[in-house]
Design a protein around this motif. Structure first.
Motif, PDB file in Angstrom:
ATOM      1  N   VAL A  19       0.862  -1.173   0.000  1.00 17.49           N
ATOM      2  CA  VAL A  19       0.000   0.000   0.000  1.00 17.49           C
ATOM      3  C   VAL A  19       0.900   1.224   0.000  1.00 17.49           C
ATOM      4  CG1 VAL A  19      -1.763   1.256   1.262  1.00 17.49           C
ATOM      5  CG2 VAL A  19      -1.799  -1.218   1.241  1.00 17.49           C
ATOM      6  N   GLY A  20       0.785   2.003  -1.030  1.00 19.58           N
ATOM      7  CA  GLY A  20       1.675   3.149  -1.186  1.00 19.58           C
ATOM      8  C   GLY A  20       1.009   4.450  -0.864  1.00 19.58           C
ATOM      9  N   SER A  21       1.621   5.538  -1.331  1.00 15.90           N
ATOM     10  CA  SER A  21       1.085   6.873  -1.095  1.00 15.90           C
ATOM     11  C   SER A  21      -0.232   7.041  -1.819  1.00 15.90           C
ATOM     12  CB  SER A  21       2.062   7.933  -1.591  1.00 15.90           C
ATOM     13  OG  SER A  21       3.226   7.884  -0.806  1.00 15.90           O
ATOM     14  N   GLY A  22      -1.113   7.783  -1.223  1.00 17.38           N
ATOM     15  CA  GLY A  22      -2.431   7.988  -1.798  1.00 17.38           C
ATOM     16  C   GLY A  22      -2.530   9.241  -2.631  1.00 17.38           C
ATOM     17  N   PHE A  79      -5.256   2.417   5.730  1.00 19.96           N
ATOM     18  CA  PHE A  79      -5.698   1.252   4.958  1.00 19.96           C
ATOM     19  C   PHE A  79      -4.732   0.082   5.144  1.00 19.96           C
ATOM     20  CE2 PHE A  79      -6.319  -1.349   1.161  1.00 19.96           C
ATOM     21  CZ  PHE A  79      -7.697  -1.523   1.211  1.00 19.96           C
ATOM     22  N   ALA A  80      -3.440   0.366   5.167  1.00 19.25           N
ATOM     23  CA  ALA A  80      -2.450  -0.689   5.398  1.00 19.25           C
ATOM     24  C   ALA A  80      -2.704  -1.367   6.741  1.00 19.25           C
ATOM     25  CB  ALA A  80      -1.040  -0.114   5.343  1.00 19.25           C
ATOM     26  N   ASN A  81      -3.056  -0.591   7.748  1.00 20.37           N
ATOM     27  CA  ASN A  81      -3.367  -1.151   9.058  1.00 20.37           C
ATOM     28  C   ASN A  81      -4.629  -2.024   8.996  1.00 20.37           C
ATOM     29  OD1 ASN A  81      -2.843  -1.381  11.921  1.00 20.37           O
ATOM     30  ND2 ASN A  81      -4.653  -0.098  12.203  1.00 20.37           N
ATOM     31  N   TYR A 116      -9.465   3.108   0.779  1.00 18.86           N
ATOM     32  CA  TYR A 116      -8.165   3.244   0.132  1.00 18.86           C
ATOM     33  C   TYR A 116      -8.111   4.575  -0.605  1.00 18.86           C
ATOM     34  CZ  TYR A 116      -4.263   2.365  -3.019  1.00 18.86           C
ATOM     35  OH  TYR A 116      -3.083   2.451  -3.696  1.00 18.86           O
ATOM     36  N   ASN A 117      -7.063   5.357  -0.360  1.00 15.94           N
ATOM     37  CA  ASN A 117      -6.881   6.628  -1.054  1.00 15.94           C
ATOM     38  C   ASN A 117      -6.247   6.360  -2.411  1.00 15.94           C
ATOM     39  OD1 ASN A 117      -7.765   8.402   1.066  1.00 15.94           O
ATOM     40  ND2 ASN A 117      -5.897   7.847   2.139  1.00 15.94           N
ATOM     41  N   ILE A 132     -12.884   4.067 -11.938  1.00 14.27           N
ATOM     42  CA  ILE A 132     -11.532   3.614 -11.640  1.00 14.27           C
ATOM     43  C   ILE A 132     -11.649   2.319 -10.838  1.00 14.27           C
ATOM     44  CG2 ILE A 132      -9.387   4.189 -10.469  1.00 14.27           C
ATOM     45  CD1 ILE A 132     -10.230   7.170 -10.922  1.00 14.27           C
ATOM     46  N   ALA A 133     -10.965   1.298 -11.287  1.00  9.96           N
ATOM     47  CA  ALA A 133     -11.066  -0.013 -10.649  1.00  9.96           C
ATOM     48  C   ALA A 133      -9.874  -0.265  -9.735  1.00  9.96           C
ATOM     49  CB  ALA A 133     -11.133  -1.094 -11.705  1.00  9.96           C
ATOM     50  N   LEU A 134     -10.147  -0.925  -8.636  1.00 13.62           N
ATOM     51  CA  LEU A 134      -9.094  -1.364  -7.730  1.00 13.62           C
ATOM     52  C   LEU A 134      -8.993  -2.874  -7.811  1.00 13.62           C
ATOM     53  CD1 LEU A 134      -9.801   0.668  -4.471  1.00 13.62           C
ATOM     54  CD2 LEU A 134      -8.004   1.058  -6.154  1.00 13.62           C
ATOM     55  N   SER A 135      -7.807  -3.377  -7.659  1.00 12.38           N
ATOM     56  CA  SER A 135      -7.586  -4.806  -7.601  1.00 12.38           C
ATOM     57  C   SER A 135      -7.024  -5.115  -6.220  1.00 12.38           C
ATOM     58  CB  SER A 135      -6.590  -5.206  -8.692  1.00 12.38           C
ATOM     59  OG  SER A 135      -6.355  -6.576  -8.644  1.00 12.38           O
ATOM     60  N   PHE A 136      -7.622  -6.069  -5.531  1.00  7.71           N
ATOM     61  CA  PHE A 136      -7.205  -6.423  -4.185  1.00  7.71           C
ATOM     62  C   PHE A 136      -7.061  -7.917  -4.094  1.00  7.71           C
ATOM     63  CE2 PHE A 136      -7.929  -7.489   0.271  1.00  7.71           C
ATOM     64  CZ  PHE A 136      -7.097  -6.599   0.907  1.00  7.71           C
TER      65      PHE A 136
END
Length: 119
Positions: A1-4, A13-15, A92-93, A110-114
Motif C-alpha cells: 500500500v503506497g502513497s495515496g 488502509f495498510a493497518n 483506500y486513497n 476507476i477499478a481497484l484490484s485487491f
C-alpha cells in the motif's frame, strides 16, 4: 500500500489489511471466493475469510512450496465485487491519475484490484 491521492497516505488502509484487523472489516460469517493458482484460475473454492487467513498463515509455515500444484494453492484475487468489499475498498486513497478526469472519480470508473496470498 503506497502513497495515496493528493499527498494523503494509505497508512490507515495498510493497518486495516493486517491479518488481525482484516476480518474486523467484514461480517463475522463473511465468505470469500478463492481461485487456484493454475494459469486459467479454473478452480474455485468458497470459505469463510477467517478460515482462509488461518490457512495461509499456518499451512506450510505460511509459504507456498515450489512443489505445490497450482490447483492446490489458493488465492483471493479478483472476486471482490460485493457491497462489503466496495465499502472496505473505499477506505483506500487512490493515487493520482494523470489521464483521469473528475468525472472518472465521480462515476467510480476507476477499478481497484485487491488480493490476499502468501509468500
Amino acid at each position: 500500500v503506497g502513497s495515496g491521492n493528493k499527498g494523503t497516505s494509505n497508512d490507515h488502509f495498510a493497518n486495516l489489511t493486517k491479518q488481525e484487523h482484516l476480518p474486523l472489516n467484514f461480517p463475522p460469517d463473511f465468505h470469500v471466493t478463492l481461485t487456484g493458482s493454475d494459469s486459467l484460475s479454473s478452480h474455485r473454492r468458497t470459505i469463510p475469510l477467517k478460515q482462509y487467513l488461518y490457512e495461509i498463515m499456518n499451512n506450510n509455515g505460511g509459504e507456498t512450496r515450489p512443489d505445490q500444484l497450482g490447483n492446490q494453492t489458493w488465492y483471493l484475487f479478483g472476486e471482490t465485487h460485493s457491497g462489503e468489499w466496495a465499502k472496505f475498498l473505499r477506505q483506500y486513497n487512490l493515487p493520482s491519475c494523470h489521464s483521469c478526469t473528475e468525472l472518472h472519480y465521480q462515476q467510480r470508473l476507476i477499478a481497484l484490484s485487491f488480493g490476499i496470498g502468501n509468500v
